[in-house]
Design a protein around this motif. Structure first.
Motif, PDB file in Angstrom:
ATOM      1  N   GLY A 109      38.469  28.696  91.796  1.00 22.48           N
ATOM      2  CA  GLY A 109      37.705  28.327  90.599  1.00 22.48           C
ATOM      3  C   GLY A 109      38.473  28.619  89.321  1.00 22.48           C
ATOM      4  O   GLY A 109      38.404  27.852  88.351  1.00 22.48           O
ATOM      5  N   ASP A 110      39.217  29.730  89.321  1.00 27.29           N
ATOM      6  CA  ASP A 110      40.025  30.077  88.151  1.00 27.29           C
ATOM      7  C   ASP A 110      41.118  29.041  87.897  1.00 27.29           C
ATOM      8  O   ASP A 110      41.390  28.682  86.749  1.00 27.29           O
ATOM      9  N   VAL A 111      41.752  28.568  88.957  1.00 29.39           N
ATOM     10  CA  VAL A 111      42.821  27.575  88.816  1.00 29.39           C
ATOM     11  C   VAL A 111      42.248  26.270  88.262  1.00 29.39           C
ATOM     12  O   VAL A 111      42.817  25.673  87.333  1.00 29.39           O
ATOM     13  N   VAL A 112      41.112  25.826  88.784  1.00 36.78           N
ATOM     14  CA  VAL A 112      40.493  24.587  88.313  1.00 36.78           C
ATOM     15  C   VAL A 112      40.107  24.714  86.844  1.00 36.78           C
ATOM     16  O   VAL A 112      40.400  23.820  86.032  1.00 36.78           O
ATOM     17  N   VAL A 169      43.679  21.012  79.222  1.00 32.28           N
ATOM     18  CA  VAL A 169      43.383  19.682  78.681  1.00 32.28           C
ATOM     19  C   VAL A 169      42.622  19.821  77.366  1.00 32.28           C
ATOM     20  O   VAL A 169      42.970  19.189  76.361  1.00 32.28           O
ATOM     21  N   GLU A 170      41.592  20.668  77.349  1.00 35.42           N
ATOM     22  CA  GLU A 170      40.775  20.827  76.143  1.00 35.42           C
ATOM     23  C   GLU A 170      41.552  21.498  75.013  1.00 35.42           C
ATOM     24  O   GLU A 170      41.368  21.165  73.840  1.00 35.42           O
ATOM     25  N   LYS A 171      42.430  22.440  75.366  1.00 33.42           N
ATOM     26  CA  LYS A 171      43.229  23.144  74.352  1.00 33.42           C
ATOM     27  C   LYS A 171      44.190  22.199  73.640  1.00 33.42           C
ATOM     28  O   LYS A 171      44.499  22.383  72.468  1.00 33.42           O
ATOM     29  N   ASN A 172      44.648  21.167  74.337  1.00 37.28           N
ATOM     30  CA  ASN A 172      45.583  20.197  73.773  1.00 37.28           C
ATOM     31  C   ASN A 172      44.867  18.962  73.239  1.00 37.28           C
ATOM     32  O   ASN A 172      45.404  17.855  73.283  1.00 37.28           O
ATOM     33  N   LYS A 173      43.646  19.153  72.754  1.00 34.30           N
ATOM     34  CA  LYS A 173      42.841  18.107  72.116  1.00 34.30           C
ATOM     35  C   LYS A 173      42.518  16.951  73.048  1.00 34.30           C
ATOM     36  O   LYS A 173      42.389  15.805  72.623  1.00 34.30           O
ATOM     37  N   GLY A 174      42.371  17.254  74.326  1.00 34.96           N
ATOM     38  CA  GLY A 174      41.953  16.257  75.298  1.00 34.96           C
ATOM     39  C   GLY A 174      40.483  16.423  75.622  1.00 34.96           C
ATOM     40  O   GLY A 174      39.847  17.406  75.235  1.00 34.96           O
ATOM     41  N   VAL A 175      39.934  15.453  76.320  1.00 35.69           N
ATOM     42  CA  VAL A 175      38.528  15.479  76.714  1.00 35.69           C
ATOM     43  C   VAL A 175      38.457  15.320  78.227  1.00 35.69           C
ATOM     44  O   VAL A 175      38.938  14.329  78.771  1.00 35.69           O
ATOM     45  N   VAL A 176      37.871  16.303  78.903  1.00 34.24           N
ATOM     46  CA  VAL A 176      37.688  16.212  80.355  1.00 34.24           C
ATOM     47  C   VAL A 176      36.503  15.297  80.617  1.00 34.24           C
ATOM     48  O   VAL A 176      35.393  15.540  80.155  1.00 34.24           O
ATOM     49  N   ILE A 177      36.747  14.222  81.350  1.00 30.64           N
ATOM     50  CA  ILE A 177      35.698  13.256  81.675  1.00 30.64           C
ATOM     51  C   ILE A 177      34.960  13.693  82.939  1.00 30.64           C
ATOM     52  O   ILE A 177      33.744  13.753  82.964  1.00 30.64           O
ATOM     53  N   TYR A 234      41.869  19.749  97.374  1.00 31.26           N
ATOM     54  CA  TYR A 234      42.142  18.595  96.530  1.00 31.26           C
ATOM     55  C   TYR A 234      41.211  18.612  95.318  1.00 31.26           C
ATOM     56  O   TYR A 234      40.004  18.817  95.464  1.00 31.26           O
ATOM     57  N   VAL A 235      41.785  18.383  94.129  1.00 30.03           N
ATOM     58  CA  VAL A 235      41.004  18.314  92.899  1.00 30.03           C
ATOM     59  C   VAL A 235      41.467  17.083  92.119  1.00 30.03           C
ATOM     60  O   VAL A 235      42.664  16.912  91.883  1.00 30.03           O
ATOM     61  N   LEU A 236      40.522  16.236  91.720  1.00 31.45           N
ATOM     62  CA  LEU A 236      40.819  15.062  90.911  1.00 31.45           C
ATOM     63  C   LEU A 236      40.270  15.309  89.510  1.00 31.45           C
ATOM     64  O   LEU A 236      39.067  15.498  89.330  1.00 31.45           O
ATOM     65  N   LEU A 237      41.156  15.316  88.531  1.00 29.18           N
ATOM     66  CA  LEU A 237      40.804  15.587  87.136  1.00 29.18           C
ATOM     67  C   LEU A 237      40.965  14.298  86.347  1.00 29.18           C
ATOM     68  O   LEU A 237      42.069  13.758  86.254  1.00 29.18           O
ATOM     69  N   LYS A 238      39.861  13.783  85.781  1.00 28.21           N
ATOM     70  CA  LYS A 238      39.907  12.595  84.934  1.00 28.21           C
ATOM     71  C   LYS A 238      39.713  13.050  83.493  1.00 28.21           C
ATOM     72  O   LYS A 238      38.773  13.791  83.202  1.00 28.21           O
ATOM     73  N   TYR A 239      40.605  12.602  82.615  1.00 26.09           N
ATOM     74  CA  TYR A 239      40.569  13.084  81.226  1.00 26.09           C
ATOM     75  C   TYR A 239      41.177  12.066  80.280  1.00 26.09           C
ATOM     76  O   TYR A 239      41.889  11.149  80.688  1.00 26.09           O
ATOM     77  N   CYS A 240      40.862  12.233  79.004  1.00 26.25           N
ATOM     78  CA  CYS A 240      41.442  11.412  77.935  1.00 26.25           C
ATOM     79  C   CYS A 240      42.257  12.328  77.036  1.00 26.25           C
ATOM     80  O   CYS A 240      41.895  13.483  76.830  1.00 26.25           O
ATOM     81  N   GLY A 241      43.351  11.790  76.491  1.00 31.91           N
ATOM     82  CA  GLY A 241      44.174  12.577  75.595  1.00 31.91           C
ATOM     83  C   GLY A 241      45.322  11.765  75.046  1.00 31.91           C
ATOM     84  O   GLY A 241      45.523  10.602  75.403  1.00 31.91           O
ATOM     85  N   GLU A 242      46.058  12.391  74.182  1.00 32.31           N
ATOM     86  CA  GLU A 242      47.239  11.774  73.593  1.00 32.31           C
ATOM     87  C   GLU A 242      48.407  11.875  74.580  1.00 32.31           C
ATOM     88  O   GLU A 242      48.372  12.683  75.511  1.00 32.31           O
ATOM     89  N   PRO A 243      49.467  11.088  74.376  1.00 25.99           N
ATOM     90  CA  PRO A 243      50.583  11.057  75.338  1.00 25.99           C
ATOM     91  C   PRO A 243      51.221  12.414  75.638  1.00 25.99           C
ATOM     92  O   PRO A 243      51.620  12.666  76.756  1.00 25.99           O
ATOM     93  N   LEU A 246      49.884  15.231  76.001  1.00 27.52           N
ATOM     94  CA  LEU A 246      49.029  16.080  76.844  1.00 27.52           C
ATOM     95  C   LEU A 246      49.500  16.102  78.285  1.00 27.52           C
ATOM     96  O   LEU A 246      49.514  17.157  78.929  1.00 27.52           O
ATOM     97  N   THR A 247      49.923  14.966  78.818  1.00 27.33           N
ATOM     98  CA  THR A 247      50.324  14.912  80.227  1.00 27.33           C
ATOM     99  C   THR A 247      51.558  15.768  80.494  1.00 27.33           C
ATOM    100  O   THR A 247      51.629  16.436  81.529  1.00 27.33           O
ATOM    101  N   GLU A 248      52.525  15.757  79.552  1.00 22.23           N
ATOM    102  CA  GLU A 248      53.720  16.581  79.740  1.00 22.23           C
ATOM    103  C   GLU A 248      53.359  18.067  79.772  1.00 22.23           C
ATOM    104  O   GLU A 248      53.885  18.830  80.582  1.00 22.23           O
ATOM    105  N   GLU A 249      52.449  18.470  78.890  1.00 23.55           N
ATOM    106  CA  GLU A 249      52.036  19.870  78.837  1.00 23.55           C
ATOM    107  C   GLU A 249      51.292  20.266  80.115  1.00 23.55           C
ATOM    108  O   GLU A 249      51.545  21.329  80.696  1.00 23.55           O
ATOM    109  N   LEU A 250      50.391  19.407  80.577  1.00 25.25           N
ATOM    110  CA  LEU A 250      49.640  19.684  81.809  1.00 25.25           C
ATOM    111  C   LEU A 250      50.586  19.753  83.004  1.00 25.25           C
ATOM    112  O   LEU A 250      50.486  20.663  83.836  1.00 25.25           O
TER     113      LEU A 250
END
Length: 141
Positions: A20-23, A30-38, A60-69, A71-75
């Motif tokens: 749970g901590d990892v998830v 995602v949220e810290k980098n101005k993204g939105v977890v969908i 297995y965990v599937l994370l759907k989110y919106c963010g600026e370009p 964000l993916t590099e940071e994640l």
């Protein structure tokens, strides 16, 4: 904002608390980098088709989110640094997406799913056996 999904596999030997901590850690990134977890889909522990880093299973965990370009590099940087992540993959689903519309769509589909399962639960075993009896009577049995 761009719409992404990241599927990552977590070490199966973690305790439920650590899992749970990892998830929540990656949701927070995602949220810290101005993204939105969908949506976060936790598929649970599954068996691999072949061994990955000497593991034959993983969470297995599937994370759907919106963010600026960026964000993916940071994640992905954090996913690489975390030893509990066995493997991950990120896919861009859309260049322009509205997070509020996507959240509403996800909530709507969840409501339909819960209504469908409730409807299935309301059908009792008596009704099912009743239809079987009708079929038997038509066949003359």
């Amino acid at each position: 904002m761009r719409y992404y999904e990241t599927l990552y596999i977590i070490n199966p030997n973690l305790s439920d608390e650590d899992y749970g901590d990892v998830v929540s850690k990656f949701n927070g990134i995602v949220e810290k980098n101005k993204g939105v977890v969908i949506k976060v889909d936790e598929w649970g522990k599954k068996t691999f088709a072949y061994e990955l880093k000497k593991f034959d299973r993983g969470y297995y965990v599937l994370l759907k989110y919106c963010g600026e370009p960026g964000l993916t590099e940071e994640l992905q940087r954090y996913l690489n640094l975390d030893d509990s992540v066995i493997k991950y993959q990120t896919v861009k689903l859309s260049d322009k997406a509205d997070p509020d519309a996507l959240k509403a769509k996800v909530e709507e589909s969840e409501v339909k799913t819960t209504e469908a399962t409730q409807a299935e639960d309301e059908i009792g075993p008596e009704e099912e056996t009743g239809s079987e009896k009708i079929k038997e009577d038509e066949n003359g049995v």
